[in-house]
Design an enzyme around this catalytic site. Sequence first.
Site, PDB file in Angstrom:
ATOM      1  N   HIS A   1     -14.131  -1.987  -8.873  1.00 20.77           N
ATOM      2  CA  HIS A   1     -12.824  -1.364  -8.674  1.00 20.77           C
ATOM      3  C   HIS A   1     -12.916   0.028  -8.060  1.00 20.77           C
ATOM      4  O   HIS A   1     -11.979   0.802  -8.156  1.00 20.77           O
ATOM      5  CB  HIS A   1     -12.065  -1.254 -10.006  1.00 20.77           C
TER       6      HIS A   1
ATOM      7  N   GLU B   1      -4.076 -12.354  -2.941  1.00 21.31           N
ATOM      8  CA  GLU B   1      -4.140 -11.405  -1.819  1.00 21.31           C
ATOM      9  C   GLU B   1      -4.351 -12.083  -0.478  1.00 21.31           C
ATOM     10  O   GLU B   1      -3.741 -11.713   0.524  1.00 21.31           O
ATOM     11  CB  GLU B   1      -5.271 -10.392  -2.053  1.00 21.31           C
TER      12      GLU B   1
END
Lengths: 331, 459
Positions: free
Chosen positions: B262, B193
């Site tokens: 998450h 990322e």
Amino acid sequence: MAAKRTTKKTTASKDELLQYYKDMLLIRRFEEKAGQLYGMGLIGGFCHLYIGQEAVVVGLESTTKDGDKRVTTYRDHGHMLACGMDPNGVMAELTGRIGGYSKGKGGSMHMFSKEAHFYGGHGIVGANVPLGAGLAFSDKYKGNDNVTFTYFGDGAANQGQVYETYNMAMIWELPVIFVIENNGYAMGTSVKRATKSPSLWERGAAYGISGEEVDGMDVLAVREAGLRAVTHCRSGKGPYILEVMTYRYRGHSMSDPAKYRTRDEVQKMREERDAIEQVRKRLLTAKATEDELKTIDKDIKDIVNAAAEFSKESPEPDVSELWTDIILEAS
Amino acid sequence: MATEILMPALSPTMEEGTLAKWLVKEGDTVSSGDIIAEIETDKATMEFEAVDEGVVGKILVEEGAEGVKVNTPIAVIGEEGEDMSLAAAQEQPASVAVPAALEGFEGKVAAAPADSPARSEPDRSPDYPEGTETVSTTVREALRDAMAEEMRADETVFVMGEEVAEYQGAYKITQGLLDEFGARRVVDTPITEHGFAGIGVGASWGGLKPIVEFMTFNFAMQAIDHIINSAAKTLYMSGGQMGSPIVFRGPNGAAARVGAQHSQDYAAWYASVPGLKVVQPFSAADAKGLLKNAIRDPNPVVFLENEILYGRAFDVPKLDDFIIPFGKARIWREGSDVTIVSWGIGMNYALEAADELAKEGIEAEVVDLRTLRPLDMATVIASVQKTNRCVTVEEAWPVASMSDHIGAEIMREAFDYLDAPVIACTGKDVPMPYAANLEKLALTSTKEVMDAVKAVTYR
């Protein structure tokens, strides 16, 4: 993988040598002046001088063509001058004045010129590396043969995002030249204390990227290596790494007490390896006269003094500038 | 020509220092780069180099002197045989003009973000003309359609991210795009990322309009430096030369039973950053109209989706080019007793609570902010001026939340209209637990919203 070291001595015409001499001297005198203005309180914050490393950017800029891009770290004044940006605009940005490239809002570490394809000037170590690959991505996407020079230091070479970028640059065969300016010290930490890797450019091998080590104190060696890198990238073979061995004479920033290296080490580099002195000797061999060089010295001094004057006389940005350039209006 | 050597500032904070040692004496010849003195600053002892060539004429400050102010002349340097008294040097003063710090600055109140719309009349125009045909569409399809339409219209738009191409999207948002646009414009990335967010920003400077998909915004924490330092700040740092037309999108906030790492909602983080635009849509129509607008916007846009909403269907207008502007809230339900302000998945609780409350005779006005930066406070304030009460609803953590900001803005602009304190219904101040019962408790709920409404309406 092409693994090579540049040892071959190269030659250049007198005109080329004169150009390199002028370009490098401009950077050195400009940086000395910037140091002086910092001492006088006219430049604030952080100020990282490029003195000693001039041959790197001058050698590589001599290999570029229109539309090629460059992006670098916070030690960026030399890169801007070498790609043709106006010394007045650069110095006025250092003093935080409206005449600066970023209207005084960026400062020494954050300067840009869309016109010169100079994409910063970045204060976060390593961050400019994927940004440079992204610029190269845009050229590849458009299908032209431009390349992007992405400069970073030996310190940034240990950042994780550099290796994420190597990986993607090779997958997508991006026309990006990763230039590691290895000046031996990441701030005060010597390369030897920061890594056990014998060399930094060879790490590219893990991703299949070609590269080489270059003598960064010899502008002609840098140019030759740059030409190889540029040819490689323009022909669509993907990225290339140049580890340019250089040296900074001054501290990391203006407030560096320089306790991590000896005065003798610095003095030895200046006396024996100085990039400008090397070209000066070559020029004298190539039948340039002392007078010719003195004229150049004087011209450069005039340019730098004019930049310093401009940077003092240009006003501070209007207070309304606090609130501009935050968001672009949708067209 | 004699020139003064001034006491240098050798750190960003130095105002005075100690002249620890002179390394030259009067009559010595120095050249540029020679170390002439050691100076103690507030941080360290520093070597001080000569800038000019010449002969040291007069040393004006003896070594050991403490508290020497920056810019005090400490020596005079000149040519051999020259008059190098201080007076001679001062005939050519070094002309130090230290800029006056923000002289005459009037001190603009900075509480409101610079890009907020003026607090004028709220824009109550409909999103699309009455009578427009609508089609039941999921949020997932709406997002895909928005990208496909913009990619058809503009060759510079491309999408990159993990599993966006061959896998057809981890959450199937990019389904079919590879087939239509090919691998040049639908780019699978490795799981990196930080790196691909930076490459995306660089590509935006190179004239492209990237859509960077994060598989979830939790992973964008690895990339947040590029979202903020590289994308959001560059326009300002370049004095207006270089914008970053890029969209960062992906699911944000809690999904279902995926635990603490998450499940975070980043709305308030990004909404605090000048230079970004931040969108958090609820309905499919908004997802489509706002994403199309985000792709066209010349600024970096953080587009926060929600996994739970992806499969939910809403009516989407059948129009060739349906755009929703940023900074325009939507009133889903009019009411006179209380204003419920929400956005994104928080709207689920808000609308459900409003329906239940209506059965008990409480009419809530439900405002969906849709974009968090710019923020349509005009609509919120107008509603609160009517209802005199407000409850905010979101799933994010309570501390330094969007709810806190909205509550503060209401206090500032509609204090006299309030008949009760603003109550925020938020996620709890805990990392998201995995256990089903605890996870439910960690989020807000329709019941909490109803209780809050009853509290502010004193029922």
